[in-house]
Enzyme design. Structure first.
Site, PDB file in Angstrom:
ATOM      1  CD  GLN A   1      -3.090  -0.792   0.140  1.00 47.13           C
ATOM      2  OE1 GLN A   1      -3.280   0.321  -0.328  1.00 47.13           O
ATOM      3  NE2 GLN A   1      -3.801  -1.852  -0.230  1.00 47.13           N
TER       4      GLN A   1
ATOM      5  CB  CYS B   1     -16.985 -11.631   3.368  1.00 43.87           C
ATOM      6  SG  CYS B   1     -18.245 -10.408   3.380  1.00 43.87           S
TER       7      CYS B   1
HETATM    8  N1  PLP Z   1      -0.510  -6.678   1.254  1.00 46.31           N
HETATM    9  C1  PLP Z   1      -1.315  -5.615   1.386  1.00 46.31           C
HETATM   10  C2  PLP Z   1      -1.057  -4.616   2.469  1.00 46.31           C
HETATM   11  C3  PLP Z   1      -2.402  -5.439   0.513  1.00 46.31           C
HETATM   12  O1  PLP Z   1      -3.199  -4.369   0.653  1.00 46.31           O
HETATM   13  C4  PLP Z   1      -2.619  -6.410  -0.498  1.00 46.31           C
HETATM   14  C5  PLP Z   1      -3.775  -6.305  -1.396  1.00 46.31           C
HETATM   15  O2  PLP Z   1      -4.855  -5.921  -1.002  1.00 46.31           O
HETATM   16  C6  PLP Z   1      -1.731  -7.499  -0.605  1.00 46.31           C
HETATM   17  C7  PLP Z   1      -0.694  -7.595   0.292  1.00 46.31           C
HETATM   18  C8  PLP Z   1      -1.889  -8.538  -1.665  1.00 46.31           C
HETATM   19  O3  PLP Z   1      -1.410  -8.062  -2.901  1.00 46.31           O
HETATM   20  P1  PLP Z   1      -1.861  -8.763  -4.281  1.00 46.31           P
HETATM   21  O4  PLP Z   1      -3.297  -8.367  -4.493  1.00 46.31           O
HETATM   22  O5  PLP Z   1      -0.951  -8.190  -5.316  1.00 46.31           O
HETATM   23  O6  PLP Z   1      -1.684 -10.222  -4.126  1.00 46.31           O
END
Ligand code: PLP
Length: 394
Positions: free
Chosen positions: A184, A335
């Site tokens: 993020q 969910c």
């Molecule tokens: N880590 C965080 C903090 C995330 O917000 C997300 C996705 O929402 C992920 C990991 C997972 O990333 P990806 O959707 O590329 O697998």
């Protein structure tokens, strides 16, 4: 057109990135092949690696291309855990913050269930921040037993930003590797591999205007990692699988563009965030901001994250009512089996389950404009009143 305010879930691909990817998509060539087409694809991969590394203060040799944030988190956490424990069986403990994304939490829990890991959960502040002193306390329970520490750069629900260099100072003092989930953070906050002190940093393209299904692990050269999957050993023998030329190109262009425009864009998004929070609080419905928030702050809270706590409501009801009104937002938490769960992040911040259920996450990105905020604030009062009637709280 609905108003899209869920950029933390995924954001639109930048038009110039989509165009470059479309052109690359027309070409054939496996970057591992030795003929002309293969060498051309390899050139795109290596240029993308350099571009991505340059944008994030990493060395090109530190970039391991993956399929996204989830894979990068799993590869890093399971891989470092196994390598460290193989080298010394006493190192079986993972120190992890309580507010991580499920890509981290569930990986750690699987290692506990199947690989004999023990887990120390680091609590967060009421703001959602994880401090270096809380990490120190967790390590110092028994430093010799720690395989690795994993703490996110910025929280995907409430937008709290952690002081990664300060946390790294603690882990380095004990010679313990640090993994940071920066999914993020990249493109919204300055992320620099050379100065942050982490051993491994996970990133994902689709949160930054690149494609879904592309990511990277920035991994220090001297950090040993046991692979998750075996095969051609394409990426430093750590990650196998034919490299995704189109995805790597798209990710590198998107990250470069986002980083180049970061300062101006952060201020612009923070203004949208602030008017959302201020506008929602002014509606006289008891709405407050979740997490740490000061107007125009782009350091302690993600610039594009407005998190609202709406008393007497279920966030899910609000989400559906707002969706019906043409405004797409999120509750911030997943969910499970179709049943909305109160967010583990909000519970860790000390909120009661009832209060945690009224969470609404509104997140902005490069396509967001001021009229999106107006549309959200116009739709919110009726949605809140209806959700409260449904919950029987009015
Ligand atoms: N880590 C965080 C903090 C995330 O917000 C997300 C996705 O929402 C992920 C990991 C997972 O990333 P990806 O959707 O590329 O697998």
């Amino acid at each position: 057109m609905p108003v899209y305010l869920d950029h933390a879930a995924t954001t639109a691909v930048y038009p110039h990135v989509a165009e470059a990817m479309a052109q690359q998509q027309r070409l054939v060539g496996n970057p591992s092949s030795l003929h002309t087409a293969g060498r051309a694809a390899r050139r795109v991969i290596e240029e993308s690696r350099e571009r991505l590394a340059g944008a994030l203060g990493a060395r090109p040799s530190e970039v391991i291309f993956t399929s996204g944030g989830t894979e990068s988190d799993n590869l890093s956490i399971a891989g470092i855990f196994r390598a460290r424990r193989d080298a010394d069986p006493r190192r079986s403990r993972i120190v992890v913050s309580a507010v991580e994304h499920h890509a981290v939490l569930d990986c750690v829990e699987a290692l506990a269930a199947r690989d004999g890991a023990t887990v120390t959960w680091v609590p967060c502040e009421a703001t959602g921040e994880v401090t270096a002193s809380a990490v120190r306390e967790a390590i110092e329970l028994d430093p010799a037993s720690v395989a690795l520490v994993t703490v996110m750069w910025a929280n995907n629900e409430v937008g709290a930003v952690n002081d990664v260099p300060a946390i790294a100072e603690v882990t380095q003092a004990h010679g313990i590797p640090l993994h940071v989930d920066a999914v993020q953070a990249v493109g919204h906050l300055p992320v620099d591999m050379s100065t942050c002190g982490a051993d491994a940093v996970s990133i994902s393209a689709h949160k930054v205007g690149g494609p879904v299904g592309a990511g990277a692990l920035l991994l220090r050269r001297d950090r040993e990692v046991v692979p998750l999957v075996y095969g051609g050993g394409q990426e430093r023998q750590v990650r196998s699988g034919t490299l995704d030329t189109v995805g790597a190109l798209g990710m590198s262009l998107a990250v470069e563009y986002a980083v180049t425009h970061l300062a101006r864009e952060a201020d612009r998004l923070a203004a949208l965030r602030d008017s959302t929070i201020e506008g929602a609080m002014a509606l006289d419905r008891g709405i407050i901001a979740g997490g740490v928030w000061k107007p125009s702050d782009v350091t302690h809270r993600l610039p594009g994250n407005a998190h609202l706590l709406v008393p007497g409501c279920d966030g899910d009801s609000l989400l559906y009512l707002l969706d019906a009104a043409g405004v797409e937002v999120s509750t911030g938490s997943a969910c499970q089996a179709g049943v909305p769960q109160p967010s583990h992040v909000l519970l860790a911040m000390g909120l009661a389950e009832r209060a945690a259920r009224g969470a609404l996450r509104v997140t902005f990105g490069h396509t967001s404009v001021a009229s999106d905020v107006d549309a959200f604030l116009a739709a919110l009062p009726a949605a809140v009143d209806r959700a409260r009637r449904a919950a029987g709280t009015t």
